[in-house]
Write an enzyme that holds these catalytic residues in place. Structure first.
Site, PDB file in Angstrom:
ATOM      1  CB  ALA A  99      -5.915 -10.980  -0.271  1.00 22.05           C
TER       2      ALA A  99
ATOM      3  CG  ASP B 234     -15.763   1.265   6.676  1.00 23.33           C
ATOM      4  OD1 ASP B 234     -16.860   1.060   6.571  1.00 23.33           O
ATOM      5  OD2 ASP B 234     -14.991   1.708   5.798  1.00 23.33           O
TER       6      ASP B 234
ATOM      7  CE  LYS C 160      -3.962   1.863   2.379  1.00 26.25           C
ATOM      8  NZ  LYS C 160      -5.156   1.149   3.480  1.00 26.25           N
TER       9      LYS C 160
ATOM     10  CG  ASP D 217      -9.984   0.280   4.717  1.00 26.47           C
ATOM     11  OD1 ASP D 217      -9.151   0.933   5.536  1.00 26.47           O
ATOM     12  OD2 ASP D 217     -10.606   0.654   3.775  1.00 26.47           O
TER      13      ASP D 217
END
Ligand code: ADE
Length: 332
Positions: A115, A158, A63, A176
């Site tokens: 993933a 979330d 990321k 996340d």
């Protein structure tokens, strides 16, 4: 040569100086240690890229976050939450693991589990809906990951099918954690057991320039369709808020749509606080019973994780480590 210092892998470079003495230098992983590949996802503040460690040929998802943008948009706090949360969530097969972090002038880098299957949402969209067997399996893995998260004092806040990723074996990896809430009661057994998680030694790349914690901590609202009523009415999330989202996900896998969906956010919120939803015809009775015990307005009256695990909908699931060694049922 590689070794792991609390999970933060560094390589040791051996040098022989002019006198023939051997010296060692500890080198942290950095951008130059990876070959970057395709884009896996794009968010407002980050891009996730497939990458390969040049030395080990291990594949990761990296990321990449743009520092200037994050500072400008006052999101520094959330980047730190994500990092701290991933570090707290040691080693569970159902949660995306953080291996290394580093930075250069422009960007921050989080080296994560790849993933390869992508988002669970993609499969729901492609197939329309899941049968009971598939819903039971994916639901069980999601629940097992939630149980672990909660045991470590983390509320995700979330959860939704976009944040449930699938690996190459079609096993769940939750991701996340940028909007997670870290409960400050430090759960026991968090450190010192050599579980192989890194502690980020590097200082945070910027200080908290956001709003003070006590003002901000409870004002986050996740994705409209999965937001719990207590977040809307009391502006407070609890562990039960993740179980509300879990109920929404189980409903969605079987029905092909989330329970609370309207033309805009406000209308969606109205439906949530009024518990205004209906089961489609043919929705399995046992799953209906489970969802009805999760989509309960009072968070203290929702089923607990233990009760969910023993609910007839999950009959036949073997909880614990075995769940992660099981072959995923073929999606149909
Ligand atoms: N998209 C976002 N994060 C990802 C990950 N860890 N693996 C694959 N795709 C992703």
């Amino acid at each position: 040569e590689e070794w792991k210092d609390r999970g933060a892998a560094v390589s040791i470079q051996r040098h022989i100086d002019s006198n023939g003495n051997q010296t060692h230098r500890i080198v942290k992983k950095g951008v130059q240690d990876f070959n970057f590949g395709r884009t896996l996802g794009e968010g407002s503040y980050s891009t996730v890229l497939a990458a390969t460690d040049r030395q080990t040929l291990t594949e990761y998802a990296i990321k990449v976050l743009d520092k200037r943008h994050i500072i400008k948009e006052k999101k520094v706090k959330y980047v730190n939450i994500e990092k701290n949360t991933l570090n707290r969530l040691g080693d569970h097969p159902g949660i995306v693991r953080l291996y290394y972090t580093f930075q250069d002038e422009r960007s921050l880098y989080f080296v994560l589990d790849l993933a390869a299957g992508g988002e669970l949402l993609g499969f729901v969209k492609k197939l329309g809906s899941f049968d009971e067997e598939c819903t039971r399996f994916y639901g069980a893995q999601i629940l097992d990951a939630i149980e672990y998260m909660h045991s470590k004092g983390v509320i995700h806040r979330d959860l939704k099918p976009e944040n449930v990723l699938l690996d190459d074996q079609m096993h769940v990896k939750i991701t996340d954690f940028g909007t997670a809430k870290l409960l400050d009661i430090p759960p026991p057994n968090r450190s010192g057991n050599g579980e192989g998680r890194m502690h980020l030694q590097e200082h945070d790349f910027a200080n908290n320039i956001g709003i003070p914690d006590h003002e901000r901590a409870n004002s986050f609202v996740g994705t409209a369709e999965y937001v719990s009523p207590e977040l809307l009415t009391d502006k407070a999330a609890c562990k039960g808020s993740d179980l509300w989202a879990f109920g929404c996900i189980i409903f969605q896998l079987l029905a092909g749509r989330p329970p609370f969906k309207a033309g805009n956010e406000y209308q969606t919120f109205q439906k949530i606080v009024n518990l205004d939803y209906q089961f489609p015809p043919g929705f399995p009775k046992v799953a209906r019973d489970l969802v009805e015990r999760l989509l309960v307005l009072d968070p203290t009256k929702r089923l607990t994780i233990e009760h969910i695990k023993s609910h007839p909908f999950f009959e036949g699931i073997i909880w614990g480590k075995r769940l992660w060694k099981q072959k995923a049922p073929r999606l149909k």
